[in-house]
Design a protein around this motif. Structure first.
Motif, PDB file in Angstrom:
ATOM      1  N   ASN A 597       0.889  -1.823   0.269  1.00  0.00           N
ATOM      2  CA  ASN A 597      -0.358  -0.222  -0.190  1.00  0.00           C
ATOM      3  C   ASN A 597       1.544   1.514  -0.350  1.00  0.00           C
ATOM      4  O   ASN A 597       1.451   0.971   0.534  1.00  0.00           O
ATOM      5  N   LEU A 598       0.631   2.236  -0.798  1.00  0.00           N
ATOM      6  CA  LEU A 598       0.932   3.728  -0.833  1.00  0.00           C
ATOM      7  C   LEU A 598       0.749   4.695   0.079  1.00  0.00           C
ATOM      8  O   LEU A 598      -0.060   4.856   0.527  1.00  0.00           O
ATOM      9  N   ILE A 599       1.809   4.825   1.417  1.00  0.00           N
ATOM     10  CA  ILE A 599       1.535   5.332   2.360  1.00  0.00           C
ATOM     11  C   ILE A 599       1.859   7.367   1.760  1.00  0.00           C
ATOM     12  O   ILE A 599       1.024   7.652   3.057  1.00  0.00           O
ATOM     13  N   GLN A 600       3.025   7.484   1.759  1.00  0.00           N
ATOM     14  CA  GLN A 600       2.357   8.292   1.167  1.00  0.00           C
ATOM     15  C   GLN A 600       4.199   8.464  -0.248  1.00  0.00           C
ATOM     16  O   GLN A 600       4.839   7.501  -0.159  1.00  0.00           O
ATOM     17  N   SER A 601       4.657   9.710  -0.365  1.00  0.00           N
ATOM     18  CA  SER A 601       4.965  10.080  -1.686  1.00  0.00           C
ATOM     19  C   SER A 601       4.963  10.999  -1.907  1.00  0.00           C
ATOM     20  O   SER A 601       4.280  12.377  -1.385  1.00  0.00           O
ATOM     21  N   GLY A 602       6.011  11.911  -2.885  1.00  0.00           N
ATOM     22  CA  GLY A 602       6.586  13.221  -2.693  1.00  0.00           C
ATOM     23  C   GLY A 602       7.323  13.278  -4.451  1.00  0.00           C
ATOM     24  O   GLY A 602       8.058  12.560  -4.674  1.00  0.00           O
ATOM     25  N   PRO A 603       7.482  14.991  -4.889  1.00  0.00           N
ATOM     26  CA  PRO A 603       6.957  15.744  -3.256  1.00  0.00           C
ATOM     27  C   PRO A 603       5.853  16.359  -4.542  1.00  0.00           C
ATOM     28  O   PRO A 603       4.834  16.372  -5.834  1.00  0.00           O
ATOM     29  N   ASN A 604       4.869  17.372  -3.875  1.00  0.00           N
ATOM     30  CA  ASN A 604       3.738  17.864  -4.515  1.00  0.00           C
ATOM     31  C   ASN A 604       4.025  18.786  -5.652  1.00  0.00           C
ATOM     32  O   ASN A 604       2.881  18.921  -6.122  1.00  0.00           O
ATOM     33  N   SER A 605       4.741  19.772  -5.968  1.00  0.00           N
ATOM     34  CA  SER A 605       5.900  20.202  -6.610  1.00  0.00           C
ATOM     35  C   SER A 605       6.999  20.146  -6.703  1.00  0.00           C
ATOM     36  O   SER A 605       7.561  19.500  -6.142  1.00  0.00           O
ATOM     37  N   PRO A 606       7.261  19.668  -8.066  1.00  0.00           N
ATOM     38  CA  PRO A 606       9.035  19.559  -8.095  1.00  0.00           C
ATOM     39  C   PRO A 606       9.776  20.912  -6.959  1.00  0.00           C
ATOM     40  O   PRO A 606       9.373  21.688  -6.499  1.00  0.00           O
ATOM     41  N   TYR A 607      11.309  19.670  -6.687  1.00  0.00           N
ATOM     42  CA  TYR A 607      11.632  19.731  -4.953  1.00  0.00           C
ATOM     43  C   TYR A 607      12.654  21.093  -6.340  1.00  0.00           C
ATOM     44  O   TYR A 607      13.358  20.947  -7.537  1.00  0.00           O
ATOM     45  N   ALA A 608      13.508  22.262  -5.642  1.00  0.00           N
ATOM     46  CA  ALA A 608      14.119  23.610  -6.360  1.00  0.00           C
ATOM     47  C   ALA A 608      15.591  22.526  -6.187  1.00  0.00           C
ATOM     48  O   ALA A 608      16.167  21.456  -5.789  1.00  0.00           O
ATOM     49  N   ASP A 609      16.073  23.534  -7.057  1.00  0.00           N
ATOM     50  CA  ASP A 609      18.590  22.547  -7.210  1.00  0.00           C
ATOM     51  C   ASP A 609      18.860  22.598  -5.856  1.00  0.00           C
ATOM     52  O   ASP A 609      18.820  23.837  -4.805  1.00  0.00           O
ATOM     53  N   THR A 610      19.686  21.990  -5.485  1.00  0.00           N
ATOM     54  CA  THR A 610      20.847  21.716  -4.188  1.00  0.00           C
ATOM     55  C   THR A 610      20.068  22.633  -3.261  1.00  0.00           C
ATOM     56  O   THR A 610      20.615  23.719  -2.833  1.00  0.00           O
ATOM     57  N   GLN A 611      19.103  21.836  -3.087  1.00  0.00           N
ATOM     58  CA  GLN A 611      18.363  22.098  -1.320  1.00  0.00           C
ATOM     59  C   GLN A 611      17.963  21.373  -0.323  1.00  0.00           C
ATOM     60  O   GLN A 611      18.117  20.189  -1.181  1.00  0.00           O
TER      61      GLN A 611
END
Length: 757
Positions: A597-611
């Motif tokens: 079962n899928l419990i959690q996933s991400g991100p909701n919006s794309p991750y920024a670079d080198t963060q």
């Protein structure tokens, strides 16, 4: 590096493909002057601009090879065409379409509902290319329908309505497709014999060990016309009910839209086969067609799509529904049956057998596939996509996704192919829309292997082993499989000898007696197995009715079961610490529990670079998890384009895993527990039962520190002894085979065979 391209090739159909769905001739040919039919002229369009788009799109692996320009229209029985009353009764509706310069025309309908006795035909002006008669057998609840392609730039549509059904028909053409390019632009011939010279017609021999199977399985294969504009291949596939439900297996990347207007064509086989020669095949009868299907399941993880064909497929077609094997065991060799380039049916064989791997394919970073290094006989080509991969027993183990295999004269180019794995397709995801098991095992029998329908051969003594409730990954230290046997022979089974073994422990031998009728199933045993780390589990039917099984290919089971030993953490929380690389938008992740079962996933919006990111994972105690991080460019997050990294850390700052240098994905398995003391002991290592066999006393040596009780049963299930001491006397028992079960206070069970002499 060469990119992996989906084997999906879009071409047009020619007069050599023209055929009837049933039989007959358009009624207008005898009574109507075709010059009197109203004509709809399609407008001009910017063909050069379309070709410029094609130069770009043809290089993309996720864009269909376009052959036509789609005109959106709305022409139906009430607003166009002309009606003609027939002296013999009934009436005809006729409408002519002309699109200047078209190589082919084909039609899509958003309303198609024919009453009984009505027919629909399509034909060109010189009557050399005819489609029909389409009938009420093609009716669908969504009213959609798609025609095959007709040669030429002028095509007549003819609808006949019998006197008994006047006014009951419903037709509306929603699209006219102007075919502006064709296979003839790339090859010297159309469709028939367009595939390479190294291809082998299906009636060529590929080995005495498979030819009999091949002669059955070819009747399950169909060429598919995708939305009126592309070719793929697929296979009728059996389900555990053996009821002929019209399930059809093909590739997910063949979908590209709805399947309601797909066309299916069976048994197109050359009567004079060409076996990897420069001599062309001759065309055989090709009148077994059906139109329309419903999508039942699909996923990109194994590039799988399962359809259900809508119209009833006639018994007279003598079709076969192929069997399958979802064990995931590597085949000794494999065979493919397919329609390359929309050509007549071909076959190929890999003598070395495929191996399992994962790769980035069609925007899925971790597609699970069978990988074939090279074909020894034949090859696949564009148009073969979705065709089944058969193991040495003639059972489906996958469907063609992509590759680079092709012909080099009468030999193949020595390149690879890969097929989505059937065992992954079986239970991928959490809903019926992404997996096969809900459709192909409707009664939840748990069967791992089934044969074709109708059966090619029925044996007298034939038992099939079925193992339920034993996954490849177990959360905890025990597993409780159900070992069952199904009678797939013609004789009643009265005795079965059965054996199973866990790791290097002593095999457990059992004998079942009773009356098991044909098609009936019985549970042989439901033991509790002790799993510690990576543990092999094997089981086998060793005899049926005191004889060798007539068909032993489905008598054995072998699997490796893993638990989370050494990956358990006493904690109340887990945090995902992420430092992205220079391309943060390429990173995604997901957390699944032990049931998938899928419990959690991400991100909701794309991750920024080198963060840096810190994400709390939604974990619970006494549960197991798989954490997967993905990179869409298949180069990880370290160390080519930045120094990205990630960690999974407990609330006590204990590092579960740290990394970043991977390709398309990386998975970490772990369990969260309230106390390591809750982890159950390994009974195989801490409990000894001896001597065995014994004529007098059985000793139980228990190092677990847990209290227990025992029960001893005869092979017929009768309780003969019970107690809680460390020694039990067996000198009063008759000679024979007994089962000793130990029940521990923490809920664990242990079953040991006892032979009393």
């Amino acid at each position: 590096m060469r990119k992996l391209l989906p084997i999906l090739f879009f071409v047009f159909a020619s007069a050599s493909f023209a055929q009837v769905t049933n039989s007959g001739q358009p009624k207008s040919w005898k009574s109507i002057n075709l010059d009197e039919i109203p004509t709809i002229a399609m407008p001009d369009f910017d063909l050069e601009a379309v070709k410029a788009e094609d130069k770009v799109n043809d290089k993309k692996r996720n864009v269909p090879w376009r052959f036509g320009y789609d005109f959106s229209v709305s022409y139906g029985l009430d607003n166009s065409g002309q009606w003609f009353n027939l002296e013999s009764g009934g009436r005809l509706w006729l409408l002519k379409f002309h699109s200047e310069g078209a190589k082919t025309l084909n039609f899509l309908f958003d309303q198609y509902k024919l009453p009984d006795g009505a027919t629909l035909y399509f034909y060109n002006e010189d009557k050399t290319d005819v489609l029909g008669a389409y009938t009420s057998s093609q009716n669908r609840a969504d009213l959609n329908f798609g025609s095959w392609l007709v040669d030429g730039d002028t095509v007549i549509v003819e609808y006949f309505e019998p006197e008994s059904s006047l006014g009951q028909g419903l037709l509306n053409i929603s699209a006219v497709v102007h075919g502006y390019r064709s296979a003839a632009q790339f090859k010297s011939a159309k469709a028939l014999n367009t595939s390479g010279d190294c291809n082998i017609d299906v009636d060529c021999g590929v080995g005495s060990d498979f030819d009999d199977l091949k002669d059955e399985l070819k009747r399950s294969v169909a060429m598919t016309v995708v939305g009126g504009s592309g070719f793929c291949t697929g296979t009728l596939i059996n389900n555990t009910a053996n009821d002929g439900t019209q399930y059809f297996l093909t590739a997910n990347h063949c979908l590209g839209g709805g399947v309601s207007n797909w066309a299916f064509r069976f048994n197109w086989i050359s009567p004079n086969p060409s076996c990897a020669t420069t001599s062309g095949s001759t065309s055989g009868s090709f009148n077994q067609t059906a139109s329309g299907a419903t999508l039942r399941a699909s996923n990109a993880k194994s590039d799988m799509a399962l359809l259900e064909i809508s119209p009833n497929l006639p018994d007279s077609w003598d079709l076969v529904w192929a069997g399958w094997d979802r064990s995931g065991n590597s085949p000794d060799y494999v065979v493919g049956i397919h329609h390359p380039d929309g050509d007549i049916m071909k076959i190929c064989r890999d003598d070395n057998g495929p191996f399992q791997t994962s790769l980035s394919f069609n925007f899925e970073p971790n597609t699970e596939v069978w990988y074939i290094n090279e074909w020894e006989q034949g090859v696949t080509e564009p148009g073969s996509s979705g065709s089944a991969l058969f193991d040495e027993n003639g059972r489906i183990v996958g469907q063609l996704a992509g590759g680079a295999a092709a012909c080099n004269g009468t030999s193949n180019n020595g390149a690879y192919d890969f097929y989505g794995r059937f065992d992954v397709s079986w239970d991928f995801g959490n809903t019926a829309s992404t997996r096969l098991k809900d459709w192909l095992d409707p009664n939840n029998t748990g069967e791992v292997i089934i044969d074709q329908y109708p059966a090619a051969q029925v044996f007298t003594n034939d038992a099939r082993l079925i193992v339920n409730e034993l996954d490849s990954e177990v959360c905890g230290t025990t597993a409780e499989p159900i070992f069952k046997v199904k009678n797939v022979g013609s004789n009643t089974i009265t005795s079965i000898d059965f054996s199973y073994q866990v790791g290097s422990a002593t095999p457990v031998n059992l004998n079942w007696t009773g009356n098991l009728a044909p098609d009936a199933t019985v549970i042989i045993t439901q033991p509790t197995l002790n799993i510690n780390g990576s543990t092999s589990v094997q089981a086998a039917i060793t005899s049926v009715n005191n004889n060798v099984d007539n068909n032993p290919t489905d008598n054995t089971y072998a699997n490796t079961v893993n638990n989370f030993s050494g990956q358990s953490y006493v904690t109340t929380a887990v945090t995902f610490e992420l430092l992205t690389d220079d391309y943060g938008e390429e990173t995604t992740w997901e957390l699944r529990d032990s049931s998938g079962n899928l419990i959690q996933s991400g991100p909701n919006s794309p991750y920024a670079d080198t963060q840096n990111y810190s994400i709390s994972l939604n974990v619970q105690q006494d549960e197991c998890y798989n954490f997967t991080i993905n990179d869409s460019a298949s180069d990880g997050i370290c160390c080519f384009f930045g120094q990205g990294s990630y960690e999974l850390v407990t609330a006590e700052n204990e590092v579960i895993f740290a990394g970043g240098n991977f390709t398309s994905s990386e998975t970490t398995s772990f369990s969260v527990v309230s106390s390591l003391a809750t982890q159950q002991p390994n009974l195989e290592q801490e409990v000894s039962i001896f001597p065995n066999p014994s004529n007098s006393v059985i000793n139980i040596q228990n190092k677990t520190g847990l209290n227990y009780s025992y029960k001893m049963y005869s092979v017929t299930g009768q309780l003969v002894k019970n107690g809680d001491n460390n020694q039990l006397s067996v000198n009063q028992l008759p000679q024979g085979l007994y089962l000793l079960q130990l029940d521990f206070e923490n809920g664990q069970k242990m079953t040991e065979r006892i032979i009393v002499k």
